[in-house]
Scaffold this motif. Structure first.
Motif, short mmCIF file in Angstrom:
data_model
loop_
_atom_site.label_atom_id
_atom_site.label_comp_id
_atom_site.label_asym_id
_atom_site.label_seq_id
_atom_site.Cartn_x
_atom_site.Cartn_y
_atom_site.Cartn_z
N LEU A 242 -32.37 -71.20 -38.99
CA LEU A 242 -32.34 -69.74 -38.82
C LEU A 242 -33.08 -69.33 -37.56
CD1 LEU A 242 -32.89 -68.40 -42.46
CD2 LEU A 242 -30.76 -69.01 -41.31
N LYS A 247 -28.81 -63.63 -35.58
CA LYS A 247 -28.72 -62.93 -36.85
C LYS A 247 -27.84 -61.70 -36.66
CE LYS A 247 -31.61 -61.05 -40.57
NZ LYS A 247 -33.00 -60.75 -41.00
N TYR A 262 -25.54 -65.69 -40.00
CA TYR A 262 -26.26 -66.32 -38.90
C TYR A 262 -25.28 -67.20 -38.13
CZ TYR A 262 -30.62 -64.91 -41.16
OH TYR A 262 -31.65 -64.18 -41.71
#
Length: 463
Positions: A242, A247, A262
């Motif tokens: 991540l 995002k 993502y």
């Protein structure tokens, strides 16, 4: 100061131009009654999963809006969804959550129905009805449309609604993040355990908007992050990838679906995960490796919370779930959460994920408890005479979504907001309520299928 509106829905309660939405749409009982007819009676709704009814005669009692329905597999193996109501006096013909049966028998007057819905037994048929009752006319009421998609079962009461996949449109790839295998193979998901069910004292639209893409409420989950309930005991999410991903929020404007996702860079290298459980870590390492070797449409996407209009929430990563926000009156929601796992996952992986799912989600899950408290108090504080005079604001990020989004060779549909620097936007919520208002105002599905009436790109360019 504006006085509270009387009666039901009216145009203007959802004002997308200013980002203001009236509290009436959450607390007004007349509006609630109208949306049962205008939204739930003609929308595609999630009913269950085929892994719940693997054998002929298997059934699972589900819901569509306020209606109790029976998902079952008949003796020939065909899947059906019936209204759980006897045609004679309306009694539920099935009062068990699930099981296997040859017939559904009404406990009131004894009418019985086969698993194909046909009326097969009527007490005193010869004596009282003189053999004159036309049994073929009094079968169980069946949904107008049914769709089986990669094991999931969806149904619609409206015969004029578009097919399910047309209703999903480009959003299908985000649903696939749950239903396809972790290694990229199609349709590998199956149910893990039973269905968690609980009640929340709020309108169903509060959780629907939250799962549409609310990234603004992390303050609510700070304690969960500190406790470290993630798979490896760090934070909630526990995934290093991540940190290198973009995002994004994606909203499909003509369908009412939206999600967070993502996007990974092209040269992304797999990050270690599940390090507290070597067997689980090896399983997911192998799956991710297979996914990279056979890249598909979603090989660079990591799923996150999303919403299929009107009331189905997605959480494709871990925990891997679908949740349904069943309306229980204007002031209560019954939540059903379905958990999924790859059907060939070994027992150690299943047990590990089951424990994590319960720790994270559901009425005893740490994050869900935070959410329920927010929705409960927000709803209660919006019911008063004074409170209902003042709208909510959904102005965050108006005008900043982009279409034809592309990053590092990856293209995404709909309207996209890059949250990597912006952190939050209310584009998904505006998309949800814009679609809800269309359903409340449209008289037919023809008015709701704007994509069918849009000029093709070539024609538009020539104009």
């Amino acid at each position: 100061m504006t006085m509270n509106g009387q009666g039901g829905y009216r145009p203007g309660l959802v004002d997308l131009a200013t980002g203001q939405i009236s509290r009436e749409i959450f607390v007004n009982e007349d509006i609630y009654a109208q949306e049962q007819e205008r939204v739930f009676a003609r929308s595609w709704l999630f009913v269950g999963h085929e892994s719940q009814i693997p054998n002929p005669g298997d059934f699972f009692v589900s819901r569509m809006g306020e209606e109790s329905v029976i998902l079952c597999r008949d003796r020939k193996g065909a899947v059906h969804v019936f209204l759980n109501s006897c045609r004679h006096r309306g009694m539920k013909v099935c009062r068990y959550d699930d099981g296997n049966t040859a017939v559904f028998t009404c406990p009131y007057h004894g009418w019985s129905y086969g698993t194909d819905g046909a009326l097969v037994g009527v007490p005193y048929f010869r004596e009282a009805y003189h053999s004159e009752l036309d049994k073929a006319k009094w079968s169980l009421v069946e949904v107008a449309q049914l769709c089986l998609y990669k094991g999931t079962v969806w149904a619609n009461w409206d015969p004029k609604a578009p097919p399910f996949l047309e209703h999903l449109g480009d959003f299908v790839r985000f649903l696939d993040l749950i239903l396809d295998g972790w290694d990229g193979r199609e349709g590998q998901a199956e149910m893990l355990g039973g269905v968690q069910k609980w009640l929340i004292p709020c309108n169903w639209k509060f959780p629907a908007e939250n799962f549409s893409g609310d990234t603004y409420h992390n303050i609510s989950h700070r304690s969960v992050d500190l406790v470290g309930v993630g798979p490896s005991g760090r934070s909630r999410r526990d995934y290093g990838e991540l940190n290198v991903a973009r995002k994004l929020q994606v909203a499909i404007p003509d369908r009412g679906h939206q999600t967070i996702t993502y996007a990974l860079p092209k040269d992304h290298q797999q990050q270690p995960a599940y390090q507290n459980s070597p067997e689980v870590a090896e399983y997911f390492r192998h799956c991710e490796e297979e996914r990279r070797r056979h890249p598909g449409n979603n090989s660079r996407l990591i799923g996150a919370p999303g919403e299929i209009f009107p009331n189905v929430a997605l959480l494709p990563r871990q925990p891997r779930t679908l949740a349904v926000w069943h309306p229980n009156g204007a002031h209560q929601t019954e939540v059903w959460r379905f958990f999924f796992v790859d059907r060939d996952a070994p027992p150690a992986v299943r047990n590990f994920l089951r424990d994590y799912y319960i720790r994270y989600s559901g009425p005893a899950g740490m994050t869900e408890q935070d959410d329920m408290e927010n929705w409960n108090y927000a709803h209660a504080a919006s019911r008063g005479v004074i409170a209902r005079r003042y709208p909510y604001t959904y102005e965050m990020g108006i005008g900043h979504a982009v279409e034809n989004f592309e990053w590092d060779g990856l293209r995404l549909p709909g309207r996209v907001v890059d949250l990597t620097t912006a952190q939050a936007s209310e584009e998904p919520m505006r998309n949800l309520y814009g679609r809800w208002a269309q359903f409340m105002e449209a008289e037919s599905w023809d008015q709701l299928m704007g994509w069918r009436h849009a000029a093709p790109p070539a024609a538009q360019a020539a104009e």
